[in-house]
Design an enzyme around this catalytic site. Structure first.
Site, PDB file in Angstrom:
ATOM      1  N   GLY A  45     -10.215  -1.974   8.211  1.00 31.22           N
ATOM      2  CA  GLY A  45      -8.619  -2.680   7.363  1.00 31.22           C
ATOM      3  C   GLY A  45      -7.523  -1.827   7.970  1.00 31.22           C
ATOM      4  O   GLY A  45      -6.493  -1.623   7.664  1.00 31.22           O
ATOM      5  N   GLU A  94      -4.719  -5.298  11.700  1.00 34.88           N
ATOM      6  CA  GLU A  94      -4.444  -6.883  10.699  1.00 34.88           C
ATOM      7  C   GLU A  94      -5.166  -7.482  11.686  1.00 34.88           C
ATOM      8  O   GLU A  94      -5.581  -8.178  12.492  1.00 34.88           O
ATOM      9  CB  GLU A  94      -2.507  -7.277  11.545  1.00 34.88           C
ATOM     10  N   GLU A 126      10.374  10.435   8.091  1.00 34.28           N
ATOM     11  CA  GLU A 126       9.774  11.546   8.312  1.00 34.28           C
ATOM     12  C   GLU A 126       8.943  10.680   8.520  1.00 34.28           C
ATOM     13  O   GLU A 126       8.001  10.531   9.298  1.00 34.28           O
ATOM     14  CB  GLU A 126       9.668  12.658   7.625  1.00 34.28           C
ATOM     15  N   VAL A 133       7.778   7.792  12.104  1.00 35.10           N
ATOM     16  CA  VAL A 133       6.410   8.215  12.785  1.00 35.10           C
ATOM     17  C   VAL A 133       5.579   9.193  12.701  1.00 35.10           C
ATOM     18  O   VAL A 133       5.424  10.339  11.980  1.00 35.10           O
ATOM     19  CB  VAL A 133       7.589   8.952  14.403  1.00 35.10           C
ATOM     20  N   GLY A 147      -1.954   5.027   6.924  1.00 31.48           N
ATOM     21  CA  GLY A 147      -2.352   5.055   5.653  1.00 31.48           C
ATOM     22  C   GLY A 147      -1.347   5.327   4.500  1.00 31.48           C
ATOM     23  O   GLY A 147      -0.751   6.280   4.249  1.00 31.48           O
ATOM     24  N   LYS A 198       7.696   4.031  18.404  1.00 32.58           N
ATOM     25  CA  LYS A 198       7.336   5.414  17.315  1.00 32.58           C
ATOM     26  C   LYS A 198       8.127   6.568  18.781  1.00 32.58           C
ATOM     27  O   LYS A 198       8.884   7.294  18.331  1.00 32.58           O
ATOM     28  CB  LYS A 198       6.317   5.643  17.365  1.00 32.58           C
ATOM     29  N   THR A 252       0.825  -1.627   0.281  1.00 35.89           N
ATOM     30  CA  THR A 252       0.035  -0.397   0.156  1.00 35.89           C
ATOM     31  C   THR A 252       0.791   1.301  -0.378  1.00 35.89           C
ATOM     32  O   THR A 252       0.143   2.229  -1.063  1.00 35.89           O
ATOM     33  CB  THR A 252      -1.421   0.227   1.381  1.00 35.89           C
ATOM     34  N   VAL A 253       1.528   1.033   1.047  1.00 34.65           N
ATOM     35  CA  VAL A 253       2.704   2.951   1.339  1.00 34.65           C
ATOM     36  C   VAL A 253       3.872   2.766  -0.059  1.00 34.65           C
ATOM     37  O   VAL A 253       3.953   3.259  -1.127  1.00 34.65           O
ATOM     38  CB  VAL A 253       3.732   2.630   1.988  1.00 34.65           C
ATOM     39  N   ASP A 311       3.764  -0.506  18.014  1.00 39.18           N
ATOM     40  CA  ASP A 311       4.157   0.115  17.303  1.00 39.18           C
ATOM     41  C   ASP A 311       4.374   1.086  17.619  1.00 39.18           C
ATOM     42  O   ASP A 311       5.594   1.993  17.439  1.00 39.18           O
ATOM     43  CB  ASP A 311       2.785  -0.223  16.555  1.00 39.18           C
TER      44      ASP A 311
END
Lengths: 423, 423
Positions: free
Chosen positions: A179, A182, A121, A124, A295, A197, A13-14, A193
């Protein structure tokens, strides 16, 4: 702006989002994209599949490529790939929080040796500009505290538990269907996660290396509808807060756990999958930066932003330093959770007995804990009652001791939850 | 980081704050400080008064000085001073929003010719990092909209009018007593200060020159307690909003005026003297940046931040470009307020007569305006009533026409206020 040839590692996706945004910039040329599976069907218009390779080292060793963009995630093979890229003189733009939190210092040392830079960048808070501002325009500040909502999945779940009065399980299921979460949600709901960060943010904010293994971490899986409801009645919302602060003695307190956040606090107003970072520095005071924390598009904003800054820098110098205004060679002395001071929310089940509240007060008092609110929440069928206590600021070790003592009393049936409070 | 010699123009609250922060940085040497009055008593510890001069050109023409920091404000003599500094090859760090909004393009052209840069993070929203992020890490974005609270004084006054139910006059007086508002508050309360800032922000966000004289500007002096109260009842707070947006036809809409902001909107939650900027871009989505918009320390954070970035850049290149990733040579086609589309709040006084509401509805309908709410607010002694109307999105020129028609009717005694609405 200098013309740059780039290779992309990871095309989920990214990666796809980054590729779409890069099409707007004539000076950036995507030469190769490394994927796991060459045969996977990809729904992208005008895409030349000959760009794909399943060998990432074709990118890292390619003498034509100036910059490697890594959006694959995970520590391996990402570490070996970036190490190879740096060894071959490539600059790095990465969104990989886990890799940087766990093995960043090895990569940064190697990059320094090879005179290349690593920009991150996107690692985080997705699209929120925070890493580069801390390293550049905020550099006059001594940053003393970060308190942040850095995980969109858990914030979505907690928002739905509050607004729709859903159970944790139902809210998680909805997040999965949309979505946001997960199939195995562990990385998000157990706070891993957010811990990666806050490790990265604390490192650059306090200019000291943070050991990810010394970060106290607690997820949201034990938050019940009752906790959410009691918090609401008391004027709070429950949020998963990632926090880092420099104590007066110079020691560093970094942790991730749910907190009751006062409704008037800006972090309490951050809903759904949004991220928000509150930073306290001298001379700037308090800043709050809010936006999409994940996203494809917000992440692409940061990845391509890093790349364009690099292209601009390389126009005038071969030794770009856009992120090198601050540096962090010293290791932080991180404190244990038992040594922290907090206000507390404690939910416990006691026998419905006139002496119970008095006894709780006595045990807390003997452990140097002042109570600011104590509420009995109604009586259960088995003649027990839920009691909610809010304390003034107390030492965590004292609170843990008090709870142990309370559990030894036959009047206390259960400690349902202990949460920390942000006013 | 490169060692830099600096001169400071202006040594009031902000100048003193900058000087205090600069003491923490060994590589920055303050060589001279220009003041208006050499004999003014200054309460600063360890200050060597031989640094002072009342001739700013002693700084701009001094061959030892690398960077001129301008924190004096106003267009003159600031323009002449900075022109002299640039002509003598000095880089500029300035907090002067009025100068940049009115004569920035002359200075930027000259700076380009002389190969020096002008940094101005402190000119907009004090300590909030916004100028450098837009010019660097957000540079992959097409920014389409900015909506912001950029003036702390008016936000303080409006907050007190709401929370303490004060009149405008009383709230202004309190703001003056606390030092938030000046003796002559015109620059703040009539929206000039916010207009300078949104001109600068719109210029760099949309990459087009904005003409400050074409910005529609309306202050807060006509906001009454009744407006605040009606807004609250309808679910809104009143804020002075500085706004810039790119329309679908490429034209630019920049303006400053009070707005009813829906309570759930993040800008509605910004209280007292705090500033907040909401930026919408593609791919980043919505970002909200909140913090102190004025004051010695937050402003010093941005001034010194600019200076340290410059020192870092000059370490590796003689042609620093930290803010040059984007540029803006084209002039914006700015639209007039009459051509904008908004939702409206209209307060009017009508004779207390069953036909009044029907007539208002008819006149609005004939001017293509749909009403979403209409409320009668109680009857006055003279048998008139205040009526509040909230419209759906309509063209400003149509709304102005409708109000003119209504005023021609004997049933309508007065149009008390017209405010725009942000949902």
């Amino acid at each position: 702006m200098k013309s740059l040839n780039v290779g992309i590692i990871g095309f989920g996706t990214v990666g796809t989002g980054v590729w779409e945004v890069l099409k707007n910039f004539d000076n950036i040329h995507v030469k190769k994209i490394a994927v796991k599976n060459l045969n996977k069907k990809r729904e992208i218009e005008n895409f030349d599949t000959s760009l794909l390779t399943d060998n990432p080292f074709e990118i890292t060793e390619n003498s034509e490529i100036d910059v490697v963009i890594e959006v694959a995630g995970g520590t391996q093979p990402a570490f070996d790939i970036l190490k190879s890229a740096i060894n071959h003189g490539k600059h790095i733009v990465t969104a990989n929080k886990e890799l940087l939190a766990k093995r960043g210092s090895e990569l940064f040392s190697l990059a320094k040796e090879k005179n290349v830079i690593i920009l991150y960048e996107a690692a985080v808070a997705g699209g929120i500009p925070i890493i580069m501002p801390i390293k550049t325009i905020l550099c006059a500040n001594k940053i003393t505290k970060i308190a942040a909502i850095l995980n969109g999945t858990t914030n979505y779940i907690l928002t739905k538990m509050d607004e729709k009065e859903l159970s944790y399980e139902t809210a998680l299921k909805q997040a999965q269907e949309l979505g946001y979460a997960e199939t195995d949600p562990t990385g998000d709901v157990e706070g891993f996660d957010a811990a990666y960060k806050i490790a990265i943010l604390s490192t650059i904010s306090f200019n000291k290396k943070i050991d990810i293994n010394k970060i106290y971490r607690e997820g949201i899986t034990k938050i019940t509808s009752n906790d959410i409801k009691s918090a609401r009645e008391l004027g709070y919302r429950i949020k998963l807060i990632a926090m880092g602060q420099v104590l007066d003695n110079g020691k560093i307190d970094v942790r991730v756990h749910p907190m009751l956040v006062a409704k008037k606090h800006l972090l309490a107003k951050v809903k759904n999958a949004t991220n928000s970072i509150m930073l306290t520095g001298n001379p700037v005071g308090d800043l709050v930066l809010t936006g999409a924390g994940a996203g494809a598009k917000p992440t692409a904003s940061s990845v391509v932003g890093d790349l364009l800054v690099l292209a601009s820098e390389l126009e005038t110098t071969n030794s770009p330093l856009p992120q090198a205004v601050c540096n962090h060679s010293e290791t932080a002395e991180q404190i244990l959770i038992g040594d922290t001071y907090n206000d507390y929310y404690i939910s416990l089940t006691a026998s419905n007995n006139p002496g119970a509240i008095g006894m709780i007060g006595t045990v807390f008092g003997e452990n140097n804990i002042n109570i600011s609110t104590i509420m009995q929440k109604g009586i259960n069928h088995d003649n027990t009652a839920e009691i909610v206590v809010i304390t003034e600021t107390a030492k965590e070790a004292d609170v843990q001791n008090a709870l142990k003592e309370l559990l030894n009393s036959p009047r206390i049936k259960n400690i349902n939850n202990l949460l920390r409070v942000m006013n």
